[in-house]
Design a protein around this motif. Structure first.
Motif: not given
Length: 138
Positions: A116-138
């Motif tokens: 959902e974080i990746l989706k919301q960022a993409a909707g605003a025009g930003y690609d957070l895929s470089p930190v995708a593994m950090h977005l799970s909070g684990e």
């Protein structure tokens, strides 16, 4: 001035001016987050000038500089705290909005699903895929 709305809580963009703060206040933003370090801007756009502009328009303002490649735990925790304590929409800016968006995304890790974080960022025009593994909070 670009309005890259991530969600109802936060919008990000590139550099704004003190004059733009009036527009932000008119649009209902309550807090201004200055992610662009003072070392990157002229004195007319320095954090103290922007903080004064925000205060003059009834907005809170926080200087939370992010240096290129410098996402510290303090930065992420600072963004998380701003969002948790907000009383209305937050507007964050840096040079292009990218650092502000990354700080938002990382601050939401463990609270919001990583996809959902990746989706919301993409909707605003930003690609957070470089930190995708950090977005799970684990």
């Amino acid at each position: 001035m670009d309005f890259n709305k991530i969600n109802d809580a936060i919008t990000v963009s590139g550099q704004i001016t003190p004059e733009d703060v009036a527009t932000l206040a008119e649009k209902g933003f309550k807090t201004l987050v200055i992610n662009r370090p003072d070392e990157e801007v002229d004195a007319a756009l320095a954090s103290d000038v922007m903080i004064d502009a925000a205060k003059n328009h009834g907005m809170a303002a926080i200087y939370l500089p992010i240096y290129p490649g410098g996402f510290s735990s303090e930065t992420v925790d600072g963004m998380r705290q701003v969002l948790a304590e907000q009383t209305g929409p937050v507007y964050a800016y840096c040079r292009s909005g990218t650092r502000s968006c990354f700080a938002w995304g990382l601050s939401q890790a463990g609270q919001v699903d990583g996809g959902e974080i990746l989706k919301q960022a993409a909707g605003a025009g930003y690609d957070l895929s470089p930190v995708a593994m950090h977005l799970s909070g684990e």
